[in-house]
Design a protein around this motif. Structure first.
Motif, mmCIF file in Angstrom:
data_model
loop_
_atom_site.group_PDB
_atom_site.id
_atom_site.type_symbol
_atom_site.label_atom_id
_atom_site.label_comp_id
_atom_site.label_asym_id
_atom_site.label_seq_id
_atom_site.Cartn_x
_atom_site.Cartn_y
_atom_site.Cartn_z
ATOM 1 N N THR A 192 0.832 -1.253 -0.031
ATOM 2 C CA THR A 192 -0.012 0.020 0.042
ATOM 3 C C THR A 192 0.733 1.229 0.207
ATOM 4 O O THR A 192 0.588 2.351 -0.638
ATOM 5 C CB THR A 192 -0.955 -0.053 1.148
ATOM 6 N N TYR A 193 1.830 1.102 0.747
ATOM 7 C CA TYR A 193 2.652 2.571 1.079
ATOM 8 C C TYR A 193 3.937 2.762 0.437
ATOM 9 O O TYR A 193 4.386 3.822 0.050
ATOM 10 C CB TYR A 193 2.747 2.652 2.501
ATOM 11 N N GLN A 195 3.621 5.273 -2.071
ATOM 12 C CA GLN A 195 3.275 6.648 -1.727
ATOM 13 C C GLN A 195 4.477 7.335 -1.018
ATOM 14 O O GLN A 195 4.570 8.200 -0.300
ATOM 15 C CB GLN A 195 2.220 6.431 -0.634
ATOM 16 N N PRO A 230 -3.127 5.274 7.662
ATOM 17 C CA PRO A 230 -2.653 6.311 7.065
ATOM 18 C C PRO A 230 -3.090 7.648 7.937
ATOM 19 O O PRO A 230 -2.227 8.450 7.865
ATOM 20 C CB PRO A 230 -3.847 6.295 5.971
ATOM 21 N N PHE A 279 0.572 7.677 10.077
ATOM 22 C CA PHE A 279 1.692 7.978 9.074
ATOM 23 C C PHE A 279 1.618 9.666 8.983
ATOM 24 O O PHE A 279 2.607 10.065 8.746
ATOM 25 C CB PHE A 279 1.780 7.292 7.838
ATOM 26 N N LEU A 292 3.873 10.527 5.797
ATOM 27 C CA LEU A 292 2.930 10.944 4.677
ATOM 28 C C LEU A 292 2.725 12.397 4.414
ATOM 29 O O LEU A 292 2.769 13.077 5.575
ATOM 30 C CB LEU A 292 1.574 10.290 4.486
#
Length: 323
Positions: free
Chosen positions: A225-226, A229, A313, A316, A322
């Motif tokens: 997932t990350y 990102q 999320p 993070f 993020l």
């Protein structure tokens, strides 16, 4: 001299703070600093095409200062994006500026003495403000700060309930002083790992101890997932972990595996704890160890029905992994 100054500063702060925590710098990570690079920042650098200081632009309303100089660099202006974040930041700035009565009037009973001790006397400069996960009706706002001649970093948590400041924790900072995070990371074959490709990206290092069911699946979920990102998730085999690689692979984890001749649970962090039988470290995009893997534990936020992946999320983003 550096160790003596750190010890004296720690003693002074411990003696007076109601929160009984050590206020000191967050841990510098292993990225080498080149001449001229800033060493204290809480936001990514401006894009290359950003207007230069002398670039003419349309007139704008006068904002609060966009950056504040500290002893070791520049701290970007804290920006609030929700009403709760704005309330917490306004309260915090009032207290830091010495308007203790004004700040106390925004609370459910925090005294001016508490605010003077926990906020005003430290002269904190807000560098980042973001919401942490929270139970219904309660919002916890994280305010990361930097201040002082040694660029001290710390964290505050401001709890908001019914549009009032309900609680205050801080200043919180890692134990152990201004020590650098001395980790030499190796690849899966125990060769020195080239960290250049990871500079400017966040890291989530996870070291199992007695891994519980679901850890391999969580690793896989977070990594898939990350990584796109900008967060590199790695299984780390350190001196305290068994060679858990085979079990991780059998559980479906196909991400990076790193080795380190150290104990990840010895890294100085604000909070400690395990998640699914593993220790871990959250490293923000500027290379600072900002939180432990335990910050992904839903029970920490009174959210027993949530999963670590569901709150990830928010966590993070709050800690700067993020944007």
């Amino acid at each position: 001299m550096r160790n003596a100054a750190t010890y004296l500063l720690s003693v002074i702060l411990i003696a007076g703070t109601l929160s009984a925590v050590v206020s000191m710098a967050t841990i510098k990570w292993i990225y080498p600093k080149r001449a001229g690079e800033r060493t204290v920042t809480t936001h990514p650098a401006a894009p290359a095409d950003a207007p230069k200081p002398d670039t003419k632009a349309e007139p704008q309303p006068a904002p609060t200062p966009s950056a504040t100089k500290t002893g070791s660099g520049t701290v970007a202006e804290a920006r609030a994006t929700t009403p709760e974040e704005k309330l917490a930041l306004d309260f915090f700035r009032k207290a830091a500026a010495g308007d203790l009565e004004g700040a106390a009037a925004m609370t459910d009973g925090l005294t001016t003495a508490i605010l003077a001790d926990q906020i005003q006397r430290h002269a904190p400069v807000p560098g980042r403000v973001a919401q942490l996960p929270g139970a219904p009706g309660i919002t916890t706002v994280l305010i990361a700060t930097a201040n002082g001649p040694m660029g001290m970093h710390s964290q505050y948590q401001v709890t908001i309930r019914q549009n009032r400041v309900h609680g205050l924790k801080g200043p919180m900072a890692p134990e152990g002083g201004f020590s650098p995070l001395a980790l030499t990371l190796l690849d899966e074959e125990a060769r020195p790992l080239d960290m250049a490709p990871h500079k400017g990206r966040a890291l989530l290092l996870i070291a199992p101890r007695a891994p519980e069911p679901g850890l391999a699946e969580l690793l896989t979920d977070l990594q898939q997932t990350y990584a796109p990102q900008g967060i590199d998730v790695a299984l780390v085999l350190d001196m305290n972990s068994p060679d858990w690689l085979a079990a991780a692979r059998e559980g479906g984890y196909a991400g990076p595996v790193w080795r380190v001749k150290a104990r990840l649970n010895d890294v100085p962090l604000v909070s400690r704890g395990t998640l699914l039988g593993a220790y871990g470290v959250l490293i923000d995009r500027d290379g600072y160890a900002v939180a432990s893997l335990a910050s992904l534990e839903p029970l920490l936020y009174d959210l027993p029905d949530q999963t670590p992946a569901a709150i990830a999320p928010v966590v993070f983003r709050a800690y700067g992994l993020l944007p």
